[in-house]
Design a protein around this motif. Structure first.
Motif, PDB file in Angstrom:
ATOM      1  N   VAL A  13     -19.860 -17.501   2.144  1.00 33.82           N
ATOM      2  CA  VAL A  13     -19.531 -16.097   2.400  1.00 33.82           C
ATOM      3  C   VAL A  13     -20.208 -15.232   1.342  1.00 33.82           C
ATOM      4  N   MET A  14     -20.710 -14.085   1.769  1.00 32.26           N
ATOM      5  CA  MET A  14     -21.258 -13.098   0.840  1.00 32.26           C
ATOM      6  C   MET A  14     -20.250 -11.974   0.687  1.00 32.26           C
ATOM      7  N   VAL A  15     -19.842 -11.717  -0.564  1.00 36.09           N
ATOM      8  CA  VAL A  15     -18.919 -10.630  -0.855  1.00 36.09           C
ATOM      9  C   VAL A  15     -19.747  -9.359  -1.086  1.00 36.09           C
ATOM     10  N   VAL A  16     -19.428  -8.313  -0.340  1.00 37.31           N
ATOM     11  CA  VAL A  16     -20.187  -7.059  -0.400  1.00 37.31           C
ATOM     12  C   VAL A  16     -19.231  -5.922  -0.773  1.00 37.31           C
ATOM     13  N   PRO A  17     -19.220  -5.484  -2.037  1.00 38.92           N
ATOM     14  CA  PRO A  17     -18.343  -4.379  -2.421  1.00 38.92           C
ATOM     15  C   PRO A  17     -18.911  -3.049  -1.939  1.00 38.92           C
ATOM     16  N   THR A  18     -18.055  -2.133  -1.531  1.00 36.33           N
ATOM     17  CA  THR A  18     -18.538  -0.848  -1.033  1.00 36.33           C
ATOM     18  C   THR A  18     -17.717   0.312  -1.590  1.00 36.33           C
ATOM     19  N   VAL A  44     -15.543  -5.626   0.678  1.00 38.10           N
ATOM     20  CA  VAL A  44     -14.427  -5.186  -0.167  1.00 38.10           C
ATOM     21  C   VAL A  44     -14.621  -3.697  -0.415  1.00 38.10           C
ATOM     22  N   ASP A  45     -13.840  -2.876   0.272  1.00 38.38           N
ATOM     23  CA  ASP A  45     -14.006  -1.427   0.164  1.00 38.38           C
ATOM     24  C   ASP A  45     -12.957  -0.828  -0.766  1.00 38.38           C
ATOM     25  N   ASP A  46     -13.438  -0.020  -1.698  1.00 35.59           N
ATOM     26  CA  ASP A  46     -12.552   0.602  -2.694  1.00 35.59           C
ATOM     27  C   ASP A  46     -12.077   1.982  -2.248  1.00 35.59           C
ATOM     28  N   ALA A  79     -13.929  -5.498 -10.703  1.00 38.69           N
ATOM     29  CA  ALA A  79     -12.602  -5.628 -10.100  1.00 38.69           C
ATOM     30  C   ALA A  79     -12.716  -5.915  -8.608  1.00 38.69           C
ATOM     31  N   ALA A  80     -13.657  -5.261  -7.941  1.00 40.76           N
ATOM     32  CA  ALA A  80     -13.855  -5.498  -6.508  1.00 40.76           C
ATOM     33  C   ALA A  80     -14.319  -6.930  -6.259  1.00 40.76           C
ATOM     34  N   TYR A  81     -15.238  -7.404  -7.085  1.00 44.22           N
ATOM     35  CA  TYR A  81     -15.718  -8.784  -6.912  1.00 44.22           C
ATOM     36  C   TYR A  81     -14.611  -9.801  -7.193  1.00 44.22           C
ATOM     37  N   LEU A  82     -13.845  -9.590  -8.235  1.00 38.52           N
ATOM     38  CA  LEU A  82     -12.761 -10.521  -8.543  1.00 38.52           C
ATOM     39  C   LEU A  82     -11.761 -10.607  -7.390  1.00 38.52           C
ATOM     40  N   HIS A  83     -11.449  -9.462  -6.793  1.00 30.69           N
ATOM     41  CA  HIS A  83     -10.549  -9.447  -5.641  1.00 30.69           C
ATOM     42  C   HIS A  83     -11.180 -10.212  -4.484  1.00 30.69           C
ATOM     43  N   GLY A  84     -12.467  -9.935  -4.218  1.00 34.96           N
ATOM     44  CA  GLY A  84     -13.150 -10.633  -3.138  1.00 34.96           C
ATOM     45  C   GLY A  84     -13.241 -12.122  -3.373  1.00 34.96           C
ATOM     46  N   PHE A  85     -13.511 -12.520  -4.605  1.00 32.25           N
ATOM     47  CA  PHE A  85     -13.585 -13.950  -4.927  1.00 32.25           C
ATOM     48  C   PHE A  85     -12.252 -14.644  -4.661  1.00 32.25           C
ATOM     49  N   SER A  86     -11.161 -14.001  -5.064  1.00 30.10           N
ATOM     50  CA  SER A  86      -9.847 -14.622  -4.870  1.00 30.10           C
ATOM     51  C   SER A  86      -9.535 -14.789  -3.391  1.00 30.10           C
ATOM     52  N   VAL A  87      -9.903 -13.797  -2.585  1.00 35.00           N
ATOM     53  CA  VAL A  87      -9.691 -13.893  -1.142  1.00 35.00           C
ATOM     54  C   VAL A  87     -10.550 -15.015  -0.555  1.00 35.00           C
ATOM     55  N   ALA A  88     -11.805 -15.091  -0.984  1.00 32.06           N
ATOM     56  CA  ALA A  88     -12.711 -16.115  -0.458  1.00 32.06           C
ATOM     57  C   ALA A  88     -12.269 -17.524  -0.862  1.00 32.06           C
ATOM     58  N   LEU A  89     -11.813 -17.682  -2.095  1.00 33.35           N
ATOM     59  CA  LEU A  89     -11.330 -18.991  -2.540  1.00 33.35           C
ATOM     60  C   LEU A  89     -10.098 -19.405  -1.740  1.00 33.35           C
ATOM     61  N   ALA A  90      -9.185 -18.459  -1.529  1.00 31.55           N
ATOM     62  CA  ALA A  90      -7.975 -18.761  -0.761  1.00 31.55           C
ATOM     63  C   ALA A  90      -8.308 -19.138   0.684  1.00 31.55           C
TER      64      ALA A  90
END
Length: 252
Positions: A13-18, A44-46, A79-90
């Motif tokens: 998965v590619m995490v894309v913060p926006t 991951v939209d802020d 912060a956006a990447y850390l949130h996305g990483f946690s979702v992707a790992l889960a």
């Protein structure tokens, strides 16, 4: 020679913060899905006020490989990447990547990173290794990036040429070994933080050349203030590490 094969890498998965990327998001997600149809996308939209979040929801409704995480505040890239990483790992992904939504990271070059991940723990798409380049950057910005990365290498003692780059692939085990809960960087310095943590953990970091293209739509989130804050934080890390090295030497 492999050419971007993903079959032995597992789920990717590619995490894309926006943040305010309404003009760019459909364009970049479309290119990614065409170029790498086996790779999923996590936006991951802020809390973008320009409607980026709603556009992301529309993309997800039309394509089951696209997922969206909505955050209520703009808390910074890290912060956006850390949130996305946690979702992707889960969600059980085996490979978790990073890329910008503005087109500066070209999905057509993701295969280079996938190839390199077969014998690495973290792969970085680098502007400053042989074969890497930037397009439409003023000389001042190029000198700032090159100088910042030289400063990182000298102060932190890492050999990575582009420690500030944001086009990356992590193996799941890499993120687990880094211990994301201990990462406190929330801004752009997050990229350097993750590289130094991976190297400190004894992991293999590889760089592959990419062509970085300056955005043509929307406003850049990078500013002089952001760059200055990154340098201040890196300086603190460097002083702390050099002090620790001196103490170890004196005790030894």
């Amino acid at each position: 020679m492999r050419t971007g094969g993903t079959e032995d890498l597992g789920r990717i998965v590619m995490v894309v913060p926006t943040y305010n990327e309404a003009e760019n998001l459909p364009w970049i997600v479309g290119r990614l899905r065409v170029t790498q149809p086996d790779v999923d996308v996590l936006v991951v939209d802020d809390g973008s006020p320009d409607g980026t979040g709603a556009i992301a929801d529309d993309l997800a409704a039309a394509d089951p490989a696209v997922q969206v995480v909505h955050r209520t505040t703009k808390a910074g890239l890290g912060a956006a990447y850390l949130h996305g990483f946690s979702v992707a790992l889960a969600a059980g992904y085996d490979v978790i990547g990073e890329m910008d939504a503005d087109g500066s990271h070209q999905p057509e070059q993701l295969g280079r990173l996938l190839d390199a991940l077969h014998d690495a723990d973290l792969v970085i798409g680098s502007r400053w290794v042989p074969g890497g380049s930037v397009v439409n950057w003023p000389l001042r910005r190029e000198l700032l990036s090159r100088g910042g990365n030289l400063y990182v290498r000298l102060l932190l003692g890492v050999q990575v040429r582009d420690a500030t780059a944001g086009f990356r692939l992590f193996r799941r085990a890499t993120l687990e070994k880094i211990d994301l809960e201990s990462v406190e960087s929330t801004g752009y310095v997050f990229q350097t933080d993750m590289v130094t943590r991976a190297l400190a953990a004894g992991l293999t970091v590889r760089e592959v050349p990419i062509e970085f293209v300056e955005r043509v739509r929307g406003d850049s989130k990078m500013s002089g203030a952001v760059a200055a804050e990154s340098l201040r934080r890196i300086t603190r890390w460097g002083v702390r590490e050099r002090t620790a090295q001196l103490r170890r030497k004196l005790r030894g």
